[in-house]
Design an enzyme around this catalytic site. Structure first.
Site, PDB file in Angstrom:
ATOM      1  CB  CYS A 156       5.785 106.649  58.626  1.00 13.82           C
ATOM      2  SG  CYS A 156       4.557 106.902  57.233  1.00 13.82           S
ATOM      3  CG  ASP A 179       5.312  98.938  54.099  1.00 10.14           C
ATOM      4  OD1 ASP A 179       5.406  97.851  54.159  1.00 10.14           O
ATOM      5  OD2 ASP A 179       5.083  99.659  52.993  1.00 10.14           O
ATOM      6  CE1 TYR A 219      -0.793  99.461  53.295  1.00  6.98           C
ATOM      7  CE2 TYR A 219       1.422  99.481  53.519  1.00  6.98           C
ATOM      8  CZ  TYR A 219       0.363 100.285  53.663  1.00  6.98           C
ATOM      9  OH  TYR A 219       0.125 101.438  54.000  1.00  6.98           O
TER      10      TYR A 219
END
Length: 286
Positions: A156, A179, A219
């Protein structure tokens, strides 16, 4: 760490809803930037408690070149079988699906940092900082297209670049997928610690830390947690103190220095005056 709250607010106000690989769904922005002056304090998130021990264990694990989750467990918990790590779910899901066993995750971060096509990028970049401080090629990349399909999780945070500025050491990292609730506080603290470690190795002062994000997302199952973060007042920045290194450390070769760094454990990294709000739990999307 008001910057962290500002990013969350920006995503809520300007982001777009989209599906994702995990099936969870996200609110996302593409292209984000944050900056911290490390001379003013260590950027540990304070609007929730930082998983500091896990963060440091992972960084040492990356630097060691290991790609086995049990080695991470040993660094974090002094046990090969007891205690959870942030990579356990990736091992149980993606790694096993790829046919790996006994804790192996494939050629992820540690492999690329220490052996990218035979190149030890950590040794090379630190030697370059020492010998050619004004060089603009002080880069470490974890993004190896030839090996992505063998990784339990493609990187990532893909690559980072050092910059020497009048005796200060800066670092900027690029992260393709962010995230924001679970990962970003971890990444910020990890790269800030890396700046401190490399600055010690090169006899420099930690300078600026810069984050550049690609798909920066919250999320859907973290929305309420992020709203709670926005309701909390940030605390003062703390100070990182690293112990366990010998007095002669700065005079050693890079290879010898790295041997000492890899002997350090989370207890050797102390956040003085770290005060935070209580933890906020959230499930990782895998």
């Amino acid at each position: 760490m008001k910057q962290y709250q500002d990013l969350i607010k920006d995503i809520f106000e300007n982001g777009y809803e989209t599906d994702d690989r995990t099936g969870t769904g996200t609110i996302a922005l593409f292209g984000s930037k944050l900056r911290w002056d490390l001379t003013k304090g260590f950027p540990a998130v304070t609007t929730k408690k930082l998983a500091w021990k896990a963060c440091i264990a992972e960084l040492i694990w990356f630097l060691s070149g290991s790609t086995n989750v049990n080695d991470l467990r040993l660094i974090q918990h002094d046990s090969l079988i007891q205690g959870k790590t942030v990579w356990d779910e990736n091992y149980e899901n993606q790694a096993k699906d790829l046919g790996y066993h006994s804790g192996e995750l494939g050629p992820i971060y540690g492999k690329q940092w220490r052996d990218f096509g035979g190149v030890d990028q950590i040794i090379e970049v630190i030697d370059r900082i020492k010998k050619l401080p004004n060089d603009r090629r002080q880069i470490v990349s974890a993004w190896n297209p030839a090996e992505l399909k063998y990784m339990a999780l493609p990187p990532c945070h893909m690559f980072y670049q050092f910059n020497v500025r009048n005796g200060y050491l800066d670092l900027q990292w690029y992260q393709r997928s962010v995230d924001v609730f679970l990962g970003l506080p971890f990444n910020i603290a990890s790269y800030a610690t890396l700046v401190h470690i490399v600055a010690k190795m090169c006899n420099l002062i930690p300078g600026d830390l810069i984050f550049s994000g690609g798909n920066t997302h919250i999320y859907m199952n973290h929305v309420e947690q992020c709203k709670e973060i926005l309701r909390r007042e940030p605390k003062e920045l703390c100070e990182l103190v690293i112990s366990g290194l010998p007095y002669k450390f700065r005079y050693l070769s890079t290879k010898e220095q790295l041997k000492y760094v890899l002997k350090l454990r989370p207890k050797d990294f102390v956040l003085n005056n770290y005060v935070s709000h209580p933890p906020i739990k959230g499930k990782m999307a895998v």
